[in-house]
Design a protein around this motif. Sequence first.
Motif, PDB file in Angstrom:
ATOM      1  N   ASP A  80      -2.934   5.244  -1.282  1.00 58.72           N
ATOM      2  CA  ASP A  80      -3.896   4.197  -0.912  1.00 58.72           C
ATOM      3  C   ASP A  80      -4.403   4.419   0.511  1.00 58.72           C
ATOM      4  O   ASP A  80      -5.603   4.274   0.789  1.00 58.72           O
ATOM      5  N   ASP A 121      -2.397  -7.933  -8.738  1.00 59.58           N
ATOM      6  CA  ASP A 121      -3.842  -7.677  -8.723  1.00 59.58           C
ATOM      7  C   ASP A 121      -4.627  -8.785  -9.405  1.00 59.58           C
ATOM      8  O   ASP A 121      -5.728  -9.147  -8.957  1.00 59.58           O
ATOM      9  N   PHE A 136       0.828  -1.206   0.000  1.00 60.88           N
ATOM     10  CA  PHE A 136       0.000   0.000   0.000  1.00 60.88           C
ATOM     11  C   PHE A 136       0.863   1.257   0.000  1.00 60.88           C
ATOM     12  O   PHE A 136       1.798   1.376   0.803  1.00 60.88           O
ATOM     13  N   ARG A 186      -6.918   7.130   0.435  1.00 60.69           N
ATOM     14  CA  ARG A 186      -8.205   6.709  -0.136  1.00 60.69           C
ATOM     15  C   ARG A 186      -9.084   6.049   0.910  1.00 60.69           C
ATOM     16  O   ARG A 186     -10.310   6.246   0.923  1.00 60.69           O
ATOM     17  N   LEU A 216      -8.286  -2.232  -4.503  1.00 61.03           N
ATOM     18  CA  LEU A 216      -7.188  -1.756  -5.340  1.00 61.03           C
ATOM     19  C   LEU A 216      -6.927  -2.701  -6.506  1.00 61.03           C
ATOM     20  O   LEU A 216      -6.409  -2.289  -7.544  1.00 61.03           O
TER      21      LEU A 216
END
Length: 626
Positions: free
Chosen positions: A153, A361, A149, A156, A277
């Motif tokens: 991030d 991801d 992170f 957010r 994310l």
Amino acid sequence: MAGRIRDEDIALVRERSPIDAVVGDYLQLRNAGGGNLKGLCPFHDEKSPSFNVTPAKNLWYCFGCGEGGDAVSFLQKMEHLSFAEAIERLAAKAGVQLQYEEGGYTPRRDQGQRARLVEAHQAAADFYAGQLGGQEAAIGRRFLAERGFERTDAGRFGVGYAPNEWEALVRHLRGRGFSDKEMIAGGLAKEGRRGPMDRFRGRLMWPIRDLSGDVIGFGARRLHEGDDGPKYLNTPDSPIYKKSSVLYGVDLAKKEIARNGQAVVVEGYTDVMACHLAGVGTAIATCGTAFGDEHIKILRRLLMDRDTFEGGVIFTFDGDSAGRRAALRAFEDDQKFATRTFVAVQPDGLDPCDLRVKHGDSAVRDLVASCAPLFEFAIRSTIDRHNLETTEGRLAALDAAAPVVAGIKDRALRQMYAVNLDRWLGIMNEDFVLRRVREFTTRGNGDQSRDGARGRTAPARPARPAYDPRHPDVQREWETLKLAVQRPAMLGPAFDALSAEAFVAPPHAAVREVIAATGGVGAAADAAEWVARLREAAPDDEVRGLITKLAVEPLRSAGDSDDRYAAELLARIQERQITGEIGQLKSKLGRLNPVEHQEDYNRLFGDLVALEQRRRVLGERAIGSL
């Protein structure tokens, strides 16, 4: 002491608080036709949506439980607020500065408890977020970086850091005008020997928000070796925070959950961050407690969960034994959803956060996509504990898995999984396996019957009303009142000429009296304003609720036939009223001697003839009503 909020401000708050936007913060709404929206009621359990929202009138009503009202009453009931607190909360969102009739503008310290605690939590969240950039918080930034992170991030998700001091937050909130009592009530501080002290110290902080986005609590992760507290410390239950009904990340995920018809339940704050994310924007997590009934209710409302729903709830668990046990516990809750439920377990034991760090991801997205039906997972996990290489092992696995299959409430699904169980065990005798499953199914039903025989009594039936709501006359009254509330111009002077006694059902007569007291349908202008006036004039909550229902229930007729339909309904009620008058007139004539009271008799007889003629005309006009 705060004065009364000005009526003008209350009206402005209502005007700037669209009912669909207020309700939409708590449940998914879908088009129901005719300008109406529908969703699953948040105030009672249901599988088919009966909760209706009518934006044109700024009203909501549930045809299942009978609750209804405007944006203010919805917020009051949803958040257990007083009227003033609900107005203040809506005013804050709508940008309306409230004025009070006694003492002018009242500062926020005079607001209700909930508003004060929410404001204190937002101030705390801002404070913690500001501390994350300091030298002391390097350990927290390192924790985040090791898990993939970045600072953006953290921003957010509002991640912050609680200084490793006794009173850092307490001093900050005191400076912002919050009292020690408020800090303790909200769980931000706790009583110490020398007064209140910070509840969270030296920890990484995640703000927990409700569906509307208000900060109501925190999740705190231990960072320092000398901290002998739990790994994760959460806000205790408070007037604004109930851990059994809170889902972390739901404020960020609710729109994606509604749009995709899918919710992904993960185990921790960092897992939620990693999923979002990675492109899985439907991820949420519980906050220091097991997934339970209250969490299910929240998700069902967001998913518009119902019998025909085709989406899914996906549980992700660690691949270790504890994770598998958690997945099997979820099996018990699965059938509280009408939708399909799945489980995704990473074989190497990585949670979504670690999976993203090691494999990127796409690996997180693949994990979610590779989910299996929870029923299948529960059955296979039970089978895996046995040696299927031996006959004894297969029989033992059958006896262990058969109750799991028997616990599936859907009969067709139970039958299919029984067939699958035979295949997974390698017994190759479907009839034998089906019989074993049926034995457990019957046994379960028998136990339920015995429980019922041990003295559980059926709930008392409500008293039968003094009128039959199914009677055509009563139904015509109802439809006529719907027109009077929704389309008053269609009824005109003819409706206003009707007395309350013209209505058979007492509740209908009460509504008629409210309409008359408000000036009659001839005084109606804007639809929303007309309904608001009627609700305001209602003598009690029962009549007010009836008016709300009349305002949102769809009309039976539509299009070009509306005017004719209205005329037919009015004619039928007028005909019934005249029939009563004719009966009374005939009774009077029967008591008169035509010879002795010739003048009175002739006059009444003339009135009778005129009424009979009027009734025939109305009868012809009423043909077609219901």
